[in-house]
Design a protein around this motif. Structure first.
Motif, PDB file in Angstrom:
ATOM      1  N   UNK A 137       0.842  -1.198   0.000  1.00  0.00           N
ATOM      2  CA  UNK A 137       0.000   0.000   0.000  1.00  0.00           C
ATOM      3  C   UNK A 137       0.880   1.251   0.000  1.00  0.00           C
ATOM      4  N   UNK A 138       0.261   2.412   0.102  1.00  0.00           N
ATOM      5  CA  UNK A 138       1.012   3.675  -0.008  1.00  0.00           C
ATOM      6  C   UNK A 138       1.876   3.965   1.210  1.00  0.00           C
ATOM      7  N   UNK A 139       1.763   3.131   2.264  1.00  0.00           N
ATOM      8  CA  UNK A 139       2.630   3.266   3.429  1.00  0.00           C
ATOM      9  C   UNK A 139       3.671   2.149   3.475  1.00  0.00           C
ATOM     10  N   UNK A 140       3.771   1.407   2.368  1.00  0.00           N
ATOM     11  CA  UNK A 140       4.742   0.312   2.228  1.00  0.00           C
ATOM     12  C   UNK A 140       4.460  -0.842   3.180  1.00  0.00           C
ATOM     13  N   UNK A 141       3.196  -1.026   3.510  1.00  0.00           N
ATOM     14  CA  UNK A 141       2.810  -2.211   4.258  1.00  0.00           C
ATOM     15  C   UNK A 141       2.691  -3.363   3.273  1.00  0.00           C
ATOM     16  N   UNK A 142       3.374  -4.450   3.528  1.00  0.00           N
ATOM     17  CA  UNK A 142       3.380  -5.573   2.600  1.00  0.00           C
ATOM     18  C   UNK A 142       2.496  -6.710   3.068  1.00  0.00           C
ATOM     19  N   UNK A 143       1.642  -7.206   2.173  1.00  0.00           N
ATOM     20  CA  UNK A 143       0.742  -8.313   2.489  1.00  0.00           C
ATOM     21  C   UNK A 143       0.867  -9.380   1.410  1.00  0.00           C
ATOM     22  N   UNK A 144       0.498 -10.608   1.782  1.00  0.00           N
ATOM     23  CA  UNK A 144       0.593 -11.717   0.843  1.00  0.00           C
ATOM     24  C   UNK A 144      -0.641 -11.821  -0.048  1.00  0.00           C
ATOM     25  N   UNK A 145      -1.719 -11.112   0.304  1.00  0.00           N
ATOM     26  CA  UNK A 145      -2.932 -11.087  -0.498  1.00  0.00           C
ATOM     27  C   UNK A 145      -3.378  -9.633  -0.687  1.00  0.00           C
ATOM     28  N   UNK A 146      -3.989  -9.301  -1.822  1.00  0.00           N
ATOM     29  CA  UNK A 146      -4.410  -7.919  -2.061  1.00  0.00           C
ATOM     30  C   UNK A 146      -5.625  -7.538  -1.224  1.00  0.00           C
ATOM     31  N   UNK A 147      -5.763  -6.252  -0.947  1.00  0.00           N
ATOM     32  CA  UNK A 147      -6.975  -5.723  -0.336  1.00  0.00           C
ATOM     33  C   UNK A 147      -7.277  -4.372  -0.970  1.00  0.00           C
ATOM     34  N   UNK A 148      -8.236  -3.662  -0.448  1.00  0.00           N
ATOM     35  CA  UNK A 148      -8.681  -2.412  -1.084  1.00  0.00           C
ATOM     36  C   UNK A 148      -7.628  -1.306  -1.016  1.00  0.00           C
ATOM     37  N   UNK A 149      -6.638  -1.452  -0.112  1.00  0.00           N
ATOM     38  CA  UNK A 149      -5.591  -0.422   0.009  1.00  0.00           C
ATOM     39  C   UNK A 149      -4.378  -0.708  -0.880  1.00  0.00           C
ATOM     40  N   UNK A 150      -4.346  -1.853  -1.544  1.00  0.00           N
ATOM     41  CA  UNK A 150      -3.180  -2.224  -2.345  1.00  0.00           C
ATOM     42  C   UNK A 150      -2.980  -1.265  -3.510  1.00  0.00           C
ATOM     43  N   UNK A 151      -1.766  -0.744  -3.630  1.00  0.00           N
ATOM     44  CA  UNK A 151      -1.417   0.158  -4.734  1.00  0.00           C
ATOM     45  C   UNK A 151      -0.449  -0.515  -5.698  1.00  0.00           C
ATOM     46  N   UNK A 152       0.483  -1.294  -5.148  1.00  0.00           N
ATOM     47  CA  UNK A 152       1.525  -1.923  -5.965  1.00  0.00           C
ATOM     48  C   UNK A 152       1.550  -3.437  -5.726  1.00  0.00           C
ATOM     49  N   UNK A 153       2.095  -4.133  -6.694  1.00  0.00           N
ATOM     50  CA  UNK A 153       2.438  -5.546  -6.532  1.00  0.00           C
ATOM     51  C   UNK A 153       3.921  -5.688  -6.813  1.00  0.00           C
ATOM     52  N   UNK A 154       4.675  -6.151  -5.809  1.00  0.00           N
ATOM     53  CA  UNK A 154       6.107  -6.387  -5.985  1.00  0.00           C
ATOM     54  C   UNK A 154       6.314  -7.875  -6.256  1.00  0.00           C
ATOM     55  N   UNK A 155       6.981  -8.163  -7.356  1.00  0.00           N
ATOM     56  CA  UNK A 155       7.289  -9.536  -7.735  1.00  0.00           C
ATOM     57  C   UNK A 155       8.775  -9.797  -7.524  1.00  0.00           C
ATOM     58  N   UNK A 156       9.091 -10.887  -6.863  1.00  0.00           N
ATOM     59  CA  UNK A 156      10.498 -11.252  -6.663  1.00  0.00           C
ATOM     60  C   UNK A 156      11.033 -11.855  -7.962  1.00  0.00           C
ATOM     61  N   UNK A 157      12.015 -11.189  -8.586  1.00  0.00           N
ATOM     62  CA  UNK A 157      12.546 -11.654  -9.870  1.00  0.00           C
ATOM     63  C   UNK A 157      13.390 -12.919  -9.732  1.00  0.00           C
ATOM     64  N   UNK A 158      13.864 -13.188  -8.508  1.00  0.00           N
ATOM     65  CA  UNK A 158      14.760 -14.324  -8.297  1.00  0.00           C
ATOM     66  C   UNK A 158      16.226 -13.944  -8.289  1.00  0.00           C
ATOM     67  N   UNK A 159      16.530 -12.731  -8.744  1.00  0.00           N
ATOM     68  CA  UNK A 159      17.920 -12.283  -8.833  1.00  0.00           C
ATOM     69  C   UNK A 159      18.235 -11.281  -7.724  1.00  0.00           C
ATOM     70  N   UNK A 160      19.528 -11.158  -7.407  1.00  0.00           N
ATOM     71  CA  UNK A 160      19.985 -10.214  -6.388  1.00  0.00           C
ATOM     72  C   UNK A 160      21.056  -9.305  -6.985  1.00  0.00           C
ATOM     73  N   UNK A 161      21.243  -8.123  -6.367  1.00  0.00           N
ATOM     74  CA  UNK A 161      22.292  -7.223  -6.839  1.00  0.00           C
ATOM     75  C   UNK A 161      23.643  -7.658  -6.275  1.00  0.00           C
TER      76      UNK A 161
END
Length: 400
Positions: A52-76
């Protein structure tokens, strides 16, 4: 023209080519196919985080979800996971092509919602902890090498683990069971034989066995520490003597296992001939691995052990950013050899030399300097290039 790539229903990366190019750059890894990333996201655990807009991360979407972050599998280069950020399209789906570490993505959220900066910082820390806990249950935490990852995935799908495949190929035969036991065993239909998904190469076998030995050595060190602490605590002497005897039996068993492995190791011949790396090194100094690598330190120690080296024979400076200052604060002359991985061109106190590689190779009194290069010629420490570098160091030490 931007190429859309569907991860799964309702989740679309709208410029996959730029995402792949960007991840290649910040990870230093080769990525040949977008399917590798899709496979990781859809088949590994805990790869989707709804933000959400406060960077709270959840495993399922809700009405406050703004972004979906996908783990690419790679690291820097610093080991930070690279995420792909998609935007909620308000129709139940997510689309986009923004990517970066969690810190980079969180900073982007701050730029859109500056009033939430304090909450974002706090929630980001919580999200990172949650992420580390979640990925502990994965079969593969990250993709270190694309080809090897895809092979391991194929092995998993065919019902074979790497360790099972290795054990099956060792062909160790045990004595027949006691006849009386055989008589009472019910007849069981022989299981159907399966061809393994692929034939493990000698390199893969030796690295796997080397890492197993490395783990056993660490366990043995731990056992010795525990026994020492028990002695200090004044525990029952008779019990301690019994434990020490059992510990010596275990040490002897490990020696015998190593001997068995050496006697039944038939290829390649140059590895058999060069198993005395530590003795060749003597007191000349350690081997420095300098520059970013595609391997972790434990894997490199496991490979080095196959050439007779010990963990203490090596020093590692594999942080790409720290290499910039390395030449100015360290005397390379104290090392016996240097294995060069990916190094920045501009480092401090190089004098007239154009690069650290050139300085090591052309200055009198400098240690043996080996470029660790991949098959494509890229300056990169891989399993193959690290083995070749160790082999070359052994050969040069023999000539001294």
């Amino acid at each position: 023209m931007m190429r859309e790539f569907v991860i799964e229903n309702g989740i679309v990366i709208d410029d996959m080519d730029s995402v792949i190019d960007g991840i290649r750059t910040i990870s230093g890894k080769e990525i040949s196919d977008a399917e590798t990333i899709r496979k990781f996201i859809t088949e590994e655990k805990a790869t989707k985080y709804y933000i959400d807009k406060k960077c709270t991360g959840k495993m399922q979407p809700d009405r406050d979800t703004v972004y979906l972050w996908l783990d690419s599998g790679y690291v820097d280069h610093n080991g930070n996971s690279i995420m792909i950020s998609l935007l909620n399209n308000n129709f139940g789906g997510y689309t986009g092509h923004y990517f970066g570490t969690m810190d980079v993505l969180a900073n982007a959220i701050k730029s859109y919602f500056p009033k939430n900066t304090r909450d974002i910082n706090r929630n980001l820390s919580s999200l990172k902890n949650k992420y580390q806990n979640k990925i502990a249950d994965r079969n593969h935490r990250h993709i270190d090498n694309e080809q090897e990852y895809l092979i391991m995935m194929c092995n998993g799908e065919s019902g074979y683990s790497e360790l099972e495949s290795l054990i099956n190929r060792l062909n160790i035969k045990f004595d027949d069971p006691i006849e009386e036991v055989q008589e009472i065993q019910p007849e069981v239909e022989a299981p159907e034989e399966h061809e393994p998904a692929y034939d493990m190469s000698f390199t893969e076998k030796e690295i796997t066995v080397g890492l197993l030995f490395d783990t056993i050595d660490d366990m043995q060190d731990y056992i010795n520490e525990l026994l020492a602490e028990l002695k200090k605590a004044g525990e029952d002497k008779a019990k301690l003597q019994e434990l020490e005897k059992r510990n010596k039996d275990l040490e002897q068993a490990l020696v015998e296992i190593r001997s068995f492995n050496g006697q039944h190791n038939t290829e390649p011949s140059e590895v058999k001939e060069l198993t005395d790396g530590h003795d060749l090194l003597g007191r000349r100094g350690k081997i420095l691995v300098l520059g970013a690598t595609a391997l972790d330190v434990k894997t490199m120690n496991g490979i080095a052990k196959l050439y007779g080296f010990k963990k203490d024979d090596f020093e590692y400076e594999v942080d790409y950013d720290k290499v910039v200052n390395f030449a100015g604060r360290s005397k390379l002359e104290k090392y016996s050899a240097v294995i060069l991985g990916a190094c920045p061109h501009k480092v401090q106190n190089l004098g007239d030399w154009s690069s650290l590689v050139e300085k090591c190779k052309n200055t009198e009194g400098m240690p043996i300097a080996i470029d660790a290069r991949s098959r494509s010629g890229e300056l990169k420490v891989t399993k193959e290039s690290f083995r070749e570098a160790l082999l070359q160091i052994c050969n040069e030490l023999k000539c001294k």
